[in-house]
Every structure is written in C-alpha cells, then in structure tokens.
Enzyme design. Structure first.
Site, short mmCIF file in Angstrom:
data_model
loop_
_atom_site.label_atom_id
_atom_site.label_comp_id
_atom_site.label_asym_id
_atom_site.label_seq_id
_atom_site.Cartn_x
_atom_site.Cartn_y
_atom_site.Cartn_z
N GLU A 143 39.72 46.99 33.38
CA GLU A 143 38.66 46.36 32.79
C GLU A 143 37.13 46.44 33.62
OE1 GLU A 143 38.61 41.73 31.19
OE2 GLU A 143 39.13 41.82 33.18
N GLU A 165 44.27 33.38 34.32
CA GLU A 165 43.38 34.59 35.07
C GLU A 165 42.67 33.53 36.04
OE1 GLU A 165 40.83 38.42 34.87
OE2 GLU A 165 41.15 37.15 33.20
#
Length: 261
Positions: free
Chosen positions: A242, A143
């Site tokens: 998130e 990521e």
C-alpha cells in the site's frame, strides 16, 4: 515464500482502475487489494480479476461520506445504520469477488465524545459485523492508522487494536497491521511482529516506505530485515503493498524482485 498483493488504489495509477488487475498480474502479482471498489459493479471487477488470474485479498467497507470528511463509521455513535448498510454492501462485494478480508475503518473521533462512549459503539459494531461476515466466510479487520495521515483517527496503536479484538472475542475479527503506520506511531517494528504474529490475531500485513509512503526500499525502515523476520516467524498471510510509487509502478519494483529472490 512471502506473498505480496498489489494495492490497486495506490499503485498502477497510470492505468484505469479495472485495467490495473492485468497490470499487476503482468508484474507477477498473484494477489491484489484496494481501498474502495464500489465505483465499479462487482461483476465487472470479478471479470477483470479472473481474466488477470489474480485473487482479491482485501478491500475496505464504505467509509461513510468521504467528501464530508468521513474516514469510517465503526466507532461513531449515531451512525450505526449507515455502518451496517456499508458492511452489507461490502459483504455482497466480498461474496462476488471471493474476497476473505474486509477492513472496517473506525472513523475520526468526535471532539465532544468520551473514549469509552466510542469504544462501546466500536465493540457493538464490530461484534455485529463479525457475526454477519462469519456467515459468508469473511474476516473483519481493524487497522491502527497514524494521526499524521488521518488527524483524529480513533485507532492508532497496535496494543489498542489487539485489546479490542480480544474484548470482542470473535474468531473472524483480526488486526490489519500496516508497518508504515506502526513505524510512524510507535516504531520497534521487529519487536511488535515477534509479539503479535504468534498470537494469530494478525490477519493481514501492509508495507510502505517511511516517511514518504513510497516504495519499501526507500526511507528509514529496512524491509530486507523485516522480510527476514517474517520468514523466521513463518508468516503465511498476504503482504499488501500500500504505497505511492515514486514514478511508474513497474519501474519501481526492484525491491519486489529482491524480496522474491
């Protein structure tokens, strides 16, 4: 229909961790993700997951020694044995939880190391992790993360992440595309979704409002538009939520109801 997964490390903070599975289910989530589940035995997590009727779709491999500033080990020379032990622990949890995605964090780049040295270590570690994960049916994710939230983090840009995935050339190594980080570092989110989703190299999406990382209907990024683009592109994977709720988690879910409608 878009599939949303509650991030239990950030959301439902009004509940103890294991109780968050039921709380997410009560709000209609069928998938959940979290950062690090390791404070609880995997069997206990599985029990709560099954009782709530949700799927664990993602969590992170151990980041190293977080209290000493570690934010991942995958690109850090000299830490390979710790990295491998963490991946083995993560895959054991993934097997128990029937979780198909594990994110391995790159780490904070040491000031005295060249980028090529870190890249070589990253390639080697990712190749090893992907081979271990393949045997248990798990996809390894990397990521890009913005350097405002994690100063010095090694991987920041979408194009770099995709180049690394292509260089390692493992079928179960993909990019975790967090649109919050993408907007902060690069912007042009719609163009990047159109560029990267059709490649098949994006294994997971995450969302949050920008810049405060609160509900997606707060801030500068128009998620109503983003969701329409994802439908147009027929994105079928999970979208991890998130973000840090501005108040109670359930009270801030108007955006989710609108997205489902």
């Amino acid at each position: 229909m878009l599939k949303f997964a509650a991030n239990l490390s950030m959301m439902y903070q009004e509940h103890a961790f294991l109780d968050r599975y039921a709380a997410a289910a009560s709000d209609g989530y069928t998938g959940v993700e979290c950062m690090f589940p390791y404070e609880e035995p995997a069997a206990f997590v599985r029990e709560r997951m099954d009782a709530a009727g949700v799927s664990q779709v993602l969590f992170n491999a151990p980041p190293g020694v977080a209290s000493q500033g570690d934010r991942g080990l995958a690109a850090l020379p000299g830490r390979q044995s710790e990295f491998r032990a963490g991946v083995e622990q993560a895959l054991a949890y993934a097997t128990t939880l029937s979780c198909s995605n594990v994110h391995v964090m790159a780490g904070i780049a040491p000031a005295d190391a060249s980028r090529q040295t870190l890249l070589d270590c990253y390639y080697e570690n990712l190749d090893w992790a992907a081979r271990q994960a393949r045997s248990v049916g798990v996809t390894v994710l990397i990521e890009p993360i913005n350097t405002r939230d994690i100063p010095g983090y090694f991987l920041n840009r979408q194009d770099d992440a995709h180049a690394i995935v292509q260089a390692v050339n493992a079928s179960n190594l993909k990019v975790q595309m967090d649109l919050y980080h993408c907007q902060i570092v690069e912007g042009d989110v719609t163009t990047k979704l159109r560029e990267y989703l059709p490649t098949g190299r994006v294994g997971h999406l995450q969302i949050a409002g920008v810049p405060q990382r609160q509900e997606p209907d707060r801030g500068e990024l128009d998620y109503g538009w983003v969701f329409s683009v994802l439908r147009e592109l027929e994105y079928a994977g999970w979208i991890g939520c998130e973000y840090r709720p501005a108040g109670s988690t359930s009270a801030g879910l108007r955006w989710l109801n609108a997205a489902r409608a």
